[in-house]
Design a protein around this motif. Sequence first.
Motif, PDB file in Angstrom:
ATOM      1  N   GLY A 306       3.434   6.884   2.224  1.00 44.64           N
ATOM      2  CA  GLY A 306       4.671   7.516   2.618  1.00 44.64           C
ATOM      3  C   GLY A 306       4.490   9.023   2.710  1.00 44.64           C
ATOM      4  O   GLY A 306       4.017   9.664   1.773  1.00 44.64           O
ATOM      5  N   ILE A 307       4.868   9.597   3.859  1.00 44.14           N
ATOM      6  CA  ILE A 307       4.703  11.029   4.107  1.00 44.14           C
ATOM      7  C   ILE A 307       6.074  11.627   4.423  1.00 44.14           C
ATOM      8  O   ILE A 307       6.758  11.151   5.337  1.00 44.14           O
ATOM      9  N   THR A 308       6.464  12.650   3.684  1.00 45.71           N
ATOM     10  CA  THR A 308       7.769  13.278   3.867  1.00 45.71           C
ATOM     11  C   THR A 308       7.593  14.769   4.123  1.00 45.71           C
ATOM     12  O   THR A 308       6.863  15.448   3.396  1.00 45.71           O
ATOM     13  N   ALA A 309       8.275  15.268   5.170  1.00 46.08           N
ATOM     14  CA  ALA A 309       8.270  16.702   5.485  1.00 46.08           C
ATOM     15  C   ALA A 309       9.693  17.123   5.831  1.00 46.08           C
ATOM     16  O   ALA A 309      10.416  16.378   6.508  1.00 46.08           O
ATOM     17  N   LEU A 316      11.656  14.369   8.047  1.00 45.71           N
ATOM     18  CA  LEU A 316      10.853  13.296   8.633  1.00 45.71           C
ATOM     19  C   LEU A 316      10.150  12.509   7.545  1.00 45.71           C
ATOM     20  O   LEU A 316       9.571  13.082   6.624  1.00 45.71           O
ATOM     21  N   TYR A 317      10.218  11.159   7.673  1.00 47.69           N
ATOM     22  CA  TYR A 317       9.488  10.274   6.764  1.00 47.69           C
ATOM     23  C   TYR A 317       8.722   9.263   7.612  1.00 47.69           C
ATOM     24  O   TYR A 317       9.293   8.590   8.487  1.00 47.69           O
ATOM     25  N   VAL A 318       7.413   9.136   7.360  1.00 48.09           N
ATOM     26  CA  VAL A 318       6.558   8.185   8.076  1.00 48.09           C
ATOM     27  C   VAL A 318       5.800   7.359   7.053  1.00 48.09           C
ATOM     28  O   VAL A 318       5.311   7.889   6.048  1.00 48.09           O
ATOM     29  N   GLU A 319       5.688   6.053   7.322  1.00 46.41           N
ATOM     30  CA  GLU A 319       5.051   5.142   6.370  1.00 46.41           C
ATOM     31  C   GLU A 319       4.123   4.167   7.101  1.00 46.41           C
ATOM     32  O   GLU A 319       4.519   3.062   7.464  1.00 46.41           O
ATOM     33  N   TYR A 348       6.455   2.551   9.720  1.00 45.73           N
ATOM     34  CA  TYR A 348       7.897   2.721   9.593  1.00 45.73           C
ATOM     35  C   TYR A 348       8.201   4.216   9.584  1.00 45.73           C
ATOM     36  O   TYR A 348       7.441   5.011   9.012  1.00 45.73           O
ATOM     37  N   ALA A 349       9.295   4.625  10.243  1.00 46.58           N
ATOM     38  CA  ALA A 349       9.611   6.049  10.325  1.00 46.58           C
ATOM     39  C   ALA A 349      11.115   6.271  10.263  1.00 46.58           C
ATOM     40  O   ALA A 349      11.902   5.450  10.755  1.00 46.58           O
ATOM     41  N   GLU A 350      11.507   7.379   9.650  1.00 50.12           N
ATOM     42  CA  GLU A 350      12.901   7.817   9.608  1.00 50.12           C
ATOM     43  C   GLU A 350      12.964   9.301   9.973  1.00 50.12           C
ATOM     44  O   GLU A 350      12.123  10.083   9.544  1.00 50.12           O
ATOM     45  N   ALA A 365      12.790   3.619  12.961  1.00 45.13           N
ATOM     46  CA  ALA A 365      11.935   2.776  13.797  1.00 45.13           C
ATOM     47  C   ALA A 365      10.952   2.022  12.924  1.00 45.13           C
ATOM     48  O   ALA A 365      10.486   2.530  11.908  1.00 45.13           O
ATOM     49  N   ASP A 366      10.623   0.793  13.336  1.00 50.40           N
ATOM     50  CA  ASP A 366       9.707  -0.054  12.574  1.00 50.40           C
ATOM     51  C   ASP A 366       8.853  -0.836  13.559  1.00 50.40           C
ATOM     52  O   ASP A 366       9.376  -1.626  14.349  1.00 50.40           O
TER      53      ASP A 366
END
Length: 393
Positions: A306-309, A316-319, A348-350, A365-366
């Motif tokens: 999990g990456i959060t910026a 932004l969160y990307v997994e 997965y992304a938010e 998105a997934d």
Amino acid sequence: MKKVFLTTIALLSIASASVFGMYGVNSGDWIGFLTHGNQFRARVQQLGFTLGNDTIKGTFGFFNNGRGAWGSMLSANTNEVTTAGTSGRGLFYDFTPTISMGLAYTSSLISVGVGYNATIGKRWTKIDGKKTEAVVHTPVLVLNAMDNAFRMAIPIQVVNLTDKATDGKGSVTAVSLEAQFRYYSGLDFLPQIRLLIKYGNYGAQLSQGGNKQKITFAESFGFEFRLYFGAMVEEVALQPFVKLVYNGALGKQHNKTGVTALSALNDSAGVPGNLINPNATALSTYSTNAAWKQSAWDLTLAPALGITANSDIVSLYVEPSLGLKITQEGSATDSKVKELYGLAWGTYAEIYITPIKNLEWYFEADVGNDANKGGTPVKFAASTGITWYLPAL
């Protein structure tokens, strides 16, 4: 001017969204209820609000749970016919979303809440000609403790359909439980632990000529266990985790590894007499009642990152994840059928965009290959909408 802008955005979001909902029938939908602040939410799969103060809060809304064509709240009912006997497509519709409501008491020591969901299925006709709707009832218990460090949510789905004729009566019942537990340790190297436990049972009870019969169509058990880790690289937060997922069939019906009342909702809503005839019941989602020599199960072990910026306006969160999945499809004839090995991958992304204070635009998105047997190998799921954070009461 700001009030006019906020109102316009909210109305446009409601008008353009085809699927609505606040909380659904799963534990992941309710796990954040006790920590959510006051808000109005209008997303592609949600419409609802949460309101309260530091002690009492409540919620009401709608949730689609993936039902209806292209996420619509109304779906055409082809079982209905007109007086002339022609097809009812375009003339009769079913209201398909989940209606959710809840009430909670919150404090730093312990918080507890109860919720209820009603998921309406297709209209169907009994033997006597009466029309009724199949409904899944989902009571929910949520509890937080230790200043929200420990959290749990336990929804129980129940659906029961009954019918009777002069020579007997019958009913089908599906019950499924999903209990989720989370612990936030506050430690940098192990910030979070999650455990999800699932169980489902789907069966029928028949009574004809003084004889009673009880049938189990499907039964399943599963769990998901996650260990989270944490680190910071400059202004980017990294949260790698490992997940272990198991789903298995139980009992004499060995080909369904994930039984839920929601998936069984429309099985028996068909022609009159389905509930009286055990061979005609539950044929669409579940196969006939047969003793399999090899049961079905699947096991997934996958690490993810999990990456959060964050910035002042955009978060932004990307997994991404990549792991191993072992699938045993089961067999009614072969007791030595081999397992299948493959990759379980996904991303997965938010994205959260806050153009003005208290108004948030959300996109989800997934993409992945973790589809059910017989489904599309690669799936893409997305959701979007707004959250309007409201002041405390």
